[in-house]
Scaffold this motif. Structure first.
Motif, PDB file in Angstrom:
ATOM      1  N   UNK A 260       0.842  -1.191   0.000  1.00  0.00           N
ATOM      2  CA  UNK A 260       0.000   0.000   0.000  1.00  0.00           C
ATOM      3  C   UNK A 260       0.881   1.247   0.000  1.00  0.00           C
ATOM      4  N   UNK A 261       0.673   2.103  -0.971  1.00  0.00           N
ATOM      5  CA  UNK A 261       1.398   3.369  -1.043  1.00  0.00           C
ATOM      6  C   UNK A 261       0.900   4.294   0.057  1.00  0.00           C
ATOM      7  N   UNK A 262       1.845   4.923   0.764  1.00  0.00           N
ATOM      8  CA  UNK A 262       1.493   5.897   1.794  1.00  0.00           C
ATOM      9  C   UNK A 262       2.270   7.186   1.533  1.00  0.00           C
ATOM     10  N   UNK A 263       1.756   8.290   2.036  1.00  0.00           N
ATOM     11  CA  UNK A 263       2.308   9.588   1.689  1.00  0.00           C
ATOM     12  C   UNK A 263       3.270  10.102   2.756  1.00  0.00           C
ATOM     13  N   UNK A 264       4.267   9.283   3.067  1.00  0.00           N
ATOM     14  CA  UNK A 264       5.322   9.704   3.978  1.00  0.00           C
ATOM     15  C   UNK A 264       6.602   8.985   3.584  1.00  0.00           C
ATOM     16  N   UNK A 265       7.653   9.096   4.378  1.00  0.00           N
ATOM     17  CA  UNK A 265       8.942   8.565   3.940  1.00  0.00           C
ATOM     18  C   UNK A 265       9.047   7.049   3.985  1.00  0.00           C
ATOM     19  N   UNK A 266       7.980   6.359   4.407  1.00  0.00           N
ATOM     20  CA  UNK A 266       7.972   4.901   4.282  1.00  0.00           C
ATOM     21  C   UNK A 266       7.656   4.493   2.845  1.00  0.00           C
ATOM     22  N   UNK A 267       7.004   5.347   2.109  1.00  0.00           N
ATOM     23  CA  UNK A 267       6.606   5.192   0.708  1.00  0.00           C
ATOM     24  C   UNK A 267       5.550   4.092   0.538  1.00  0.00           C
ATOM     25  N   UNK A 268       5.851   2.868   0.958  1.00  0.00           N
ATOM     26  CA  UNK A 268       4.859   1.792   0.926  1.00  0.00           C
ATOM     27  C   UNK A 268       4.902   1.033   2.246  1.00  0.00           C
ATOM     28  N   UNK A 269       3.794   0.371   2.570  1.00  0.00           N
ATOM     29  CA  UNK A 269       3.752  -0.454   3.784  1.00  0.00           C
ATOM     30  C   UNK A 269       3.122  -1.803   3.445  1.00  0.00           C
ATOM     31  N   UNK A 270       3.472  -2.818   4.208  1.00  0.00           N
ATOM     32  CA  UNK A 270       2.866  -4.137   4.061  1.00  0.00           C
ATOM     33  C   UNK A 270       1.442  -4.100   4.598  1.00  0.00           C
ATOM     34  N   UNK A 271       0.570  -4.841   3.952  1.00  0.00           N
ATOM     35  CA  UNK A 271      -0.835  -4.911   4.366  1.00  0.00           C
ATOM     36  C   UNK A 271      -1.263  -6.355   4.605  1.00  0.00           C
ATOM     37  N   UNK A 272      -0.898  -7.234   3.681  1.00  0.00           N
ATOM     38  CA  UNK A 272      -1.405  -8.607   3.663  1.00  0.00           C
ATOM     39  C   UNK A 272      -0.490  -9.558   4.434  1.00  0.00           C
ATOM     40  N   UNK A 273      -1.004 -10.092   5.533  1.00  0.00           N
ATOM     41  CA  UNK A 273      -0.264 -11.081   6.314  1.00  0.00           C
ATOM     42  C   UNK A 273      -0.857 -12.477   6.139  1.00  0.00           C
ATOM     43  N   UNK A 274      -1.856 -12.608   5.246  1.00  0.00           N
ATOM     44  CA  UNK A 274      -2.561 -13.874   5.055  1.00  0.00           C
ATOM     45  C   UNK A 274      -2.096 -14.580   3.784  1.00  0.00           C
ATOM     46  N   UNK A 275      -2.187 -13.917   2.639  1.00  0.00           N
ATOM     47  CA  UNK A 275      -1.774 -14.520   1.358  1.00  0.00           C
ATOM     48  C   UNK A 275      -1.089 -13.474   0.470  1.00  0.00           C
ATOM     49  N   UNK A 276       0.032 -12.930   0.941  1.00  0.00           N
ATOM     50  CA  UNK A 276       0.687 -11.842   0.209  1.00  0.00           C
ATOM     51  C   UNK A 276       1.356 -12.297  -1.088  1.00  0.00           C
ATOM     52  N   UNK A 277       1.312 -11.434  -2.093  1.00  0.00           N
ATOM     53  CA  UNK A 277       2.041 -11.643  -3.347  1.00  0.00           C
ATOM     54  C   UNK A 277       2.576 -10.289  -3.810  1.00  0.00           C
ATOM     55  N   UNK A 278       3.577 -10.329  -4.684  1.00  0.00           N
ATOM     56  CA  UNK A 278       4.119  -9.116  -5.284  1.00  0.00           C
ATOM     57  C   UNK A 278       3.479  -8.938  -6.657  1.00  0.00           C
TER      58      UNK A 278
END
Length: 328
Positions: free
Chosen positions: A223-241
């Protein structure tokens, strides 16, 4: 170990003399040693702030103590370092730029889509009569989106009203809108209702809350976020890139801003290409004499830059207005 917190929030609530409020609010945030970015408009607040847990709690207490904002919902992340470098609080015409400023047509305090809690959204999203609609910009949904979601080719949320006509084929279905924290859905769902869509819903708290309360199931990518993390993880169940390096095509979840401040494009780039191109999106940008030092994060403090006439002309040719600098 997390020593700080980052708060993401918004609140649609009328603010009298919003310009003065913005100036006073900036000083208040600085007094708490917070850093972040807040937009103040006549229609409310939209912000992300970061600091110590004590400072963040003091800020939330103050917001809740103000009767205008006591229905604000904060999404709280524990972070190892503050998510911003400076504190900005600015007055603008809208808290998220949409161009929808006629309260007779669109007023999120009066009529929006039905708010779905994350677990309810998760249960509804795969039903046959449901369309899941991403109302975010290209660079946001390119790095992560709900599986099988409808995405729109937009550079900025203010283009969303122009795209509603493309959604006519979904009338008669339930429309489930989502965005990062919920703020865009307030106006997007209200506009859909105004345009004759009858069954309109929105993910309450957005992708961020969905990750915290539903494990992010079926949200592919980051998930794109508007700070210096740029993106954060969201899916801890079935994540894919789902995103690929713009330069070599290799799968990568990493999103950065081009090191050329005149370009500043949001794009995905693998570490190998990042090192080779010094954080630039192209060799042309790599030759920019104003190129910023790439430290591997691809996040830079925004400073005023000369107007790039050539880039603006290209955007006009594509019928795209310039990108907004702040959204939530």
């Amino acid at each position: 170990m997390a020593q700080y917190q980052t708060l993401l929030y918004y609140c649609y609530s009328p603010i009298a003399d919003a310009e003065k409020f913005a100036a006073d609010h900036l000083e208040f945030c600085k007094s708490l040693n917070l850093v972040g970015r807040i937009i103040v408009a006549d229609e409310g607040l939209n912000g992300t702030v970061s600091g110590s847990p004590e400072s963040c709690q003091a800020y939330m207490d103050a917001i809740y103590a103000d009767g205008r904002f006591n229905h604000t919902e904060f999404k709280i992340d524990d972070v190892t370092e503050p998510s911003f470098i400076k504190m900005h609080c600015r007055y603008k015409t809208e808290i998220v730029h949409s161009g929808l400023r006629d309260p007779k047509i669109i007023d999120p305090t009066q009529k929006t889509g039905i708010h779905l809690e994350p677990k309810d959204f998760m249960e509804m999203k795969d039903q046959d009569d449901v369309v899941v609609l991403d109302v975010r910009s290209n660079y946001e949904h390119n790095v992560g989106h709900f599986r099988n979601a409808v995405t729109l080719d937009i550079e900025n949320f203010r283009e969303f009203p122009e795209k509603v006509k493309e959604l006519e084929k979904y009338k008669g279905k339930k429309i489930l809108t989502y965005c990062t924290g919920g703020i865009k859905c307030e106006k997007a769902s209200a506009l859909l209702l105004a345009e004759g869509f009858e069954d309109v819903y929105q993910l309450h708290g957005g992708i961020i809350k969905y990750g915290k309360e539903a494990g992010g199931k079926d949200f592919d990518g980051k998930c794109y976020v508007f700070d210096n993390r740029v993106t954060v993880d969201v899916n801890s169940v079935n994540p894919v890139v789902v995103s690929k390096c713009k330069n070599c095509g290799k799968e990568t979840p990493k999103m950065i801003n081009c090191a050329s401040p005149i370009c500043n494009e949001h794009f995905t780039q693998c570490d190998e290409c990042g090192e080779k191109l010094e954080g630039c999106c192209s060799t042309a940008c790599q030759e920019d004499p104003l190129k910023r030092t790439y430290d591997g994060t691809g996040y830079y403090v925004k400073i005023p830059q000369p107007v790039n006439i050539e880039k603006i002309s290209k955007r006009k040719h594509k019928n795209f207005p310039p990108k907004a600098q702040v959204e939530a």
